[in-house]
Design an enzyme around this catalytic site. Structure first.
Site, PDB file in Angstrom:
ATOM      1  N   ASN A 203     -16.757 -33.968 -79.975  1.00 54.93           N
ATOM      2  CA  ASN A 203     -18.180 -34.088 -79.651  1.00 54.93           C
ATOM      3  C   ASN A 203     -18.418 -35.111 -78.540  1.00 54.93           C
ATOM      4  OD1 ASN A 203     -17.306 -36.074 -81.341  1.00 54.93           O
ATOM      5  ND2 ASN A 203     -19.074 -36.016 -82.714  1.00 54.93           N
ATOM      6  N   THR A 205     -16.306 -36.100 -76.162  1.00 55.19           N
ATOM      7  CA  THR A 205     -15.792 -35.535 -74.913  1.00 55.19           C
ATOM      8  C   THR A 205     -16.757 -34.488 -74.362  1.00 55.19           C
ATOM      9  OG1 THR A 205     -13.601 -35.817 -75.843  1.00 55.19           O
ATOM     10  CG2 THR A 205     -13.775 -34.414 -73.906  1.00 55.19           C
ATOM     11  N   ILE A 232     -10.183 -31.261 -85.216  1.00 55.08           N
ATOM     12  CA  ILE A 232      -9.356 -30.880 -86.350  1.00 55.08           C
ATOM     13  C   ILE A 232     -10.235 -30.724 -87.597  1.00 55.08           C
ATOM     14  CG2 ILE A 232      -8.770 -33.196 -87.180  1.00 55.08           C
ATOM     15  CD1 ILE A 232      -5.806 -32.228 -87.184  1.00 55.08           C
ATOM     16  N   ASP A 233     -11.391 -31.429 -87.610  1.00 55.97           N
ATOM     17  CA  ASP A 233     -12.289 -31.398 -88.769  1.00 55.97           C
ATOM     18  C   ASP A 233     -13.040 -30.075 -88.913  1.00 55.97           C
ATOM     19  OD1 ASP A 233     -11.538 -33.983 -89.017  1.00 55.97           O
ATOM     20  OD2 ASP A 233     -13.475 -34.875 -88.515  1.00 55.97           O
ATOM     21  N   TYR A 384      -1.890 -39.084 -89.571  1.00 55.71           N
ATOM     22  CA  TYR A 384      -1.215 -39.051 -88.262  1.00 55.71           C
ATOM     23  C   TYR A 384      -0.083 -38.032 -88.232  1.00 55.71           C
ATOM     24  CZ  TYR A 384      -4.197 -42.796 -86.771  1.00 55.71           C
ATOM     25  OH  TYR A 384      -5.308 -43.511 -86.435  1.00 55.71           O
ATOM     26  N   ILE A 386      -0.234 -35.201 -89.669  1.00 56.18           N
ATOM     27  CA  ILE A 386      -0.886 -33.899 -89.489  1.00 56.18           C
ATOM     28  C   ILE A 386      -1.348 -33.722 -88.047  1.00 56.18           C
ATOM     29  CG2 ILE A 386      -2.896 -32.513 -90.133  1.00 56.18           C
ATOM     30  CD1 ILE A 386      -2.693 -33.733 -92.950  1.00 56.18           C
TER      31      ILE A 386
HETATM   32  P1  ATP Z   1     -12.420 -36.848 -81.607  1.00 54.01           P
HETATM   33  O1  ATP Z   1     -12.824 -35.631 -82.362  1.00 54.01           O
HETATM   34  O2  ATP Z   1     -10.955 -37.016 -81.558  1.00 54.01           O
HETATM   35  O3  ATP Z   1     -13.170 -38.072 -82.033  1.00 54.01           O
HETATM   36  P2  ATP Z   1     -14.060 -37.063 -79.269  1.00 54.01           P
HETATM   37  O4  ATP Z   1     -14.147 -36.261 -78.026  1.00 54.01           O
HETATM   38  O5  ATP Z   1     -15.301 -37.114 -80.111  1.00 54.01           O
HETATM   39  O6  ATP Z   1     -12.820 -36.532 -80.080  1.00 54.01           O
HETATM   40  P3  ATP Z   1     -14.394 -39.812 -78.437  1.00 54.01           P
HETATM   41  O7  ATP Z   1     -13.396 -40.911 -78.434  1.00 54.01           O
HETATM   42  O8  ATP Z   1     -15.630 -39.999 -79.223  1.00 54.01           O
HETATM   43  O9  ATP Z   1     -13.583 -38.536 -78.912  1.00 54.01           O
HETATM   44  O10 ATP Z   1     -14.830 -39.483 -76.937  1.00 54.01           O
HETATM   45  C1  ATP Z   1     -13.899 -39.053 -75.956  1.00 54.01           C
HETATM   46  C2  ATP Z   1     -14.339 -39.456 -74.585  1.00 54.01           C
HETATM   47  O11 ATP Z   1     -15.662 -39.041 -74.336  1.00 54.01           O
HETATM   48  C3  ATP Z   1     -14.279 -40.955 -74.361  1.00 54.01           C
HETATM   49  O12 ATP Z   1     -13.568 -41.168 -73.158  1.00 54.01           O
HETATM   50  C4  ATP Z   1     -15.728 -41.385 -74.273  1.00 54.01           C
HETATM   51  O13 ATP Z   1     -15.895 -42.415 -73.342  1.00 54.01           O
HETATM   52  C5  ATP Z   1     -16.447 -40.136 -73.818  1.00 54.01           C
HETATM   53  N1  ATP Z   1     -17.783 -40.053 -74.388  1.00 54.01           N
HETATM   54  C6  ATP Z   1     -18.105 -40.139 -75.690  1.00 54.01           C
HETATM   55  N2  ATP Z   1     -19.444 -40.011 -75.886  1.00 54.01           N
HETATM   56  C7  ATP Z   1     -19.971 -39.835 -74.660  1.00 54.01           C
HETATM   57  C8  ATP Z   1     -21.309 -39.639 -74.173  1.00 54.01           C
HETATM   58  N3  ATP Z   1     -22.362 -39.576 -74.998  1.00 54.01           N
HETATM   59  N4  ATP Z   1     -21.488 -39.506 -72.832  1.00 54.01           N
HETATM   60  C9  ATP Z   1     -20.434 -39.554 -71.990  1.00 54.01           C
HETATM   61  N5  ATP Z   1     -19.153 -39.720 -72.390  1.00 54.01           N
HETATM   62  C10 ATP Z   1     -18.917 -39.863 -73.692  1.00 54.01           C
HETATM   63 MG    MG Z   2     -15.661 -37.571 -82.117  1.00 50.58          MG
END
Ligand code: ATP
Ligand code: MG
Length: 461
Positions: A203, A205, A232-233, A384, A386
């Site tokens: 989310n 990313t 993964i969730d 980890y 998994i």
């Molecule tokens: P996971 O499911 O593994 O948590 P994720 O994509 O939610 O994956 P995050 O660590 O939350 O992982 O975010 C990944 C990247 O997205 C980070 O580099 C973060 O800086 C960027 N990011 C997160 N939220 C935002 C946002 N609202 N606007 C812009 N960039 C964001």
């Molecule tokens: Mg996330």
């Protein structure tokens, strides 16, 4: 319904470049058109190649038929009933494309945490880009950080480089949290001359990818930003399942089996297994269902008490008395209200959760000591192990189709979209529609109740 039309409209490069001429696709489809659409097995003999997806093709998510309580079935035409249709755009190769392959520079980036299948998606994106005729394909190392960190250089990608990467877990490109702001990322895209950006992540990313898409539009850059949801969730709205989830459930089940063996082989053994699931308990629920060895499944969506006459601990006592052992499966986001708040956040700003697994283990030990009953409590956290697994067969296929469709979406001229499996078909969805909130297990759903039937657990409230 009108509102739905506007919400699910896919942003397209012609929104900012209305006169941009499409060119015929360079992606060759070797499919024959049936002579008679009612008999799809009958093909024309003159080998008419056709099979592109029409931009108006849609995937029906669901048709909800709201009938009055007295109606007797679907045939019943009831003046009070209403049909509500929900749909998404169908993914796949288009006949007309909006990028000249020889001019494209494509980049792939993987962000957030690890998830089985990342390498499979990277591999398939590269392979499909090459089939379109793209020569310049690069990987951005270590997530969004790779855009700003001068020490990190682009990784050139080709079919040769990615040929065997799916044979192991992890990400060829590496992952990270945090990193540069959106404006710096778009500066870097401009500098590097990137015209297609494939973003694999959760989310956070995707929020980033959508902001990058918006910024590119503001600067009138012809860049296509396409997301592939990595969670993964399995907590992405509208999607049947996201890649890595199947593998996670399979591996989680192994951990539960081990916990069961440990618990069953000890005198008054209790096995506690903590699984992934920050906001939603899909992995814990599915792994409990598939293993059949879980006595108590705890998920974030369903509140519970540990202590008290209806708490988890007194049920554990009952289980030791009646079965001699017990297995508890708990999702990481469950029971956070029972833990002390830390206010700590990770590099991306996500709240760091307290460890519910350790807490349950400690409280269980304390409880049985206090009531003078022997209990042998063992705690397993396979998280980890998994996350680092390679994708299983079904996830491998899911990743392959998602990767290919991500590339088709970019060539079709879309941007700010993500690709997913919706109601058994592959679809494109505008990013904001899938990240507004996480998809949750419905505590009133049949699946959760099947899980409760299987574990035999009562309500813990
Ligand atoms: P996971 O499911 O593994 O948590 P994720 O994509 O939610 O994956 P995050 O660590 O939350 O992982 O975010 C990944 C990247 O997205 C980070 O580099 C973060 O800086 C960027 N990011 C997160 N939220 C935002 C946002 N609202 N606007 C812009 N960039 C964001
Ligand atoms: Mg996330």
């Amino acid at each position: 319904q009108k509102d739905f039309e506007a919400r699910f409209r896919l942003p397209h490069v012609t929104d900012i470049f209305p006169d941009f001429p499409p060119i015929p696709s360079t992606f060759c489809l070797k499919m024959r058109t049936p002579i008679d659409k009612d008999f799809p097995g009958h093909y024309s003999s003159d080998e008419e190649w056709h099979g592109y997806i029409n931009n108006n093709d849609r995937v029906l998510l669901k048709t909800i038929y709201y009938s009055s309580p007295t109606s007797a079935g679907a045939e019943c035409i009831d003046p009070d009933c209403t049909w509500v249709e929900q749909w998404v755009h169908r993914a796949g190769p288009r006949e007309k494309i909006y990028f000249k392959p020889e001019e494209v520079k494509a980049a792939i980036v993987t962000c957030g945490g690890l998830c089985p299948g990342l390498n499979d998606v990277i591999r398939q994106i590269v392979i499909t880009l090459e089939i379109y005729g793209v020569k310049k394909i690069v990987g951005i190392p270590f997530g969004y950080r790779g855009f700003s960190d001068k020490e990190l250089t682009e990784v050139p990608l080709s079919r040769k480089v990615v040929q065997n990467i799916h044979l192991s877990g992890g990400s060829l490109l590496g992952v990270s949290r945090g990193g540069p702001g959106v404006s710096d990322i778009v500066d870097s895209l401009e500098e590097r001359g990137i015209s297609m950006l494939f973003v694999l992540g959760g989310n956070g990313t995707h929020a980033g990818a959508n902001a990058i898409h918006d910024e590119c539009r503001k600067r009138r850059l012809k860049v296509s930003v396409i997301g592939v949801p990595k969670t993964i969730d399995n907590d992405i709205l509208l999607m049947d399942k996201t890649f890595g989830f199947d593998t996670a459930v399979e591996e989680a089940q192994r951990a539960i089996n081990s916990a069961y063996i440990e618990a069953h082989s000890a005198y008054h053994g209790i096995g506690v297994v903590k699984l992934m699931g920050r906001s939603s308990g899909f992995i814990a629920m599915q792994a409990s269902l598939s293993s059949g060895q879980v006595d108590i499944c705890l998920i974030p969506e369903v509140p519970f008490n540990l202590h008290g006459p209806h708490g988890v601990l007194s049920h554990l006592k009952y289980l030791l008395e009646t079965k001699g052992s017990a297995v508890v499966c708990v999702a990481e986001g469950a029971g956070q209200n029972l833990l002390q708040k830390t206010n700590a956040t990770d590099a991306s700003g996500n709240i760091v959760f307290g460890d519910i697994g350790v807490y349950i283990q400690q409280e269980t030990k304390k409880y049985f000591k206090e009531i003078g009953v022997h209990a042998d409590v063992k705690y397993i956290d396979p998280t980890y192990m998994i996350r680092a697994c390679r994708a299983n067969a079904s996830d491998g296929i899911l990743c392959t189709v998602l990767g290919q469709n991500a590339v088709h979406g970019a060539f079709a001229g879309y941007s700010g979209i993500t690709v997913g499996l919706c109601n058994t078909h592959y679809a494109y969805i505008p990013i904001p529609e899938v990240i507004s909130h996480p998809r949750l297990v419905d505590p009133n759903s049949r699946m959760w109740h099947r899980c409760l039937t299987s574990t035999g657990q009562p309500d813990f409230i």
